[in-house]
Design a protein around this motif. Sequence first.
Motif: not given
Length: 297
Positions: A185, A188-189, A192, A194, A202, A204-207, A257
């Motif tokens: 996590e 990811f932040t 992005t 975010t 979110p 988000s596929g990446l997360l 999600t």
Amino acid sequence: MMRWSPLARKECRSIATSRGVWLLALLLVPWAYRPSYVGWDALGPNITVAYVQVAAELLLPLGVLLLSYQSIVGERTSGSIKFVLGLPLTRTDILLGKIVGRTAGIYGPVCLSFLALAVIGLLSYGVFNPLLFTGQVVLTGVLVLALVTVATSVSALASRTVTAVAIVFVGVYLLLTLLWTTIAESLFTAITGTPVNPYSPPASGLLFLLVRLSPNGAYHVASNWLLGVGNSAANYANVLTKLKPATNTNILVVDATFPPHQIPWYLQQVVGLGILLAWIVIPLAVARYRFSRGDLA
């Protein structure tokens, strides 16, 4: 003929006759046997199958890593590696013999734990799906193989035991097993910008991809796929709780999600199995390349 098979048999006997692996097998039964209402409500007698997944959480990885990290660096430190190097084996043969032998030596006693869980589950809940149970046991064997491969690869690359300990137990166990979701996590932040609220993540596929990149995360994705409980790298009971109506938890579940038609291909559950297999192939390839060129004398 597999030239490494005698070495594998020696490794298997060494592990299978050690106290550590039998202590692990003994502890796995009370560790894994965790009756839950949400599990029984969703799975019925197949909750017994889910206990195999629970066995693979935290305790099994720790035991496998403890039994594997000294496989090569320990012999280098003691000097017994010279005997192994004197055998008519290539460095690749040595790696394969160590990995296959240790995996077999660990997996055998662990399977007895699963058998004990099967008996307890049969007496407690009735007849479960034997094919599903077998699938979970085999999948957990793949996890054991992956962890042995990672630990043995580190052992082959490390010049000192303390280095192997640091990499295996800080890098692999602490970061990739205990803390990986939090790390994913945060990554990811950082990538992005975010922030992640796990209660409302979110889409988000990446997360979700980052979370399942660890060996245990990939294993849980594949295991939950077999159980049919949801697409997630989390424990099956937590996934079921997340998917209950009017319930919200901090567990990342794809089904909760993403709309069904908007799930990225790389979040399909079969990809989780591919990631788990990659934890066998990639560390072995790296270790083979470096180990074949290193000086172990």
